[in-house]
Design a protein around this motif. Structure first.
Motif: not given
Length: 100
Positions: A1-15, A17-24, A71-72
């Motif tokens: 399912m394409e939308w599940q992959q898209q949402l997982q991609g968002f989650a990976n990118t969000i994570q 960004c947080m790890v790298k402290a790329e807030w913008e 929380s993070y």
């Protein structure tokens, strides 16, 4: 399912960004994800009941994951505030020392 992959991609990118402290970049990704979700959920009214149940589970999972992300971020914010406070005290001490 394409939308599940898209949402997982968002989650990976969000994570990432947080790890790298790329807030913008994180703010930009969250805006894009919000627009995607708004558009996506408009189209779900015609889904079958089993698919709607899957969507409900997915939405709950996203909320739980977002709670971990928040929380993070709050933890990082507190660390940053503490570091800023230490820096401010150090600056004040240096100014006081140099004024003697």
């Amino acid at each position: 399912m394409e939308w599940q992959q898209q949402l997982q991609g968002f989650a990976n990118t969000i994570q990432d960004c947080m790890v790298k402290a790329e807030w913008e970049r994180l703010a930009d990704i969250l805006d894009v994800r919000q627009a995607y979700l708004e558009q996506f959920f408009v189209t779900t009214a015609a889904f079958s009941e089993p698919k709607k149940l899957l969507l409900k589970q997915l939405a709950q999972s996203m909320l739980e994951q977002d709670a971990v992300f928040i929380s993070y971020i709050e933890e990082q914010k507190m660390r940053s505030a503490t570091q800023q406070s230490v820096l401010d005290r150090g600056r004040k001490a240096m100014l006081a020392y140099s004024s003697y």
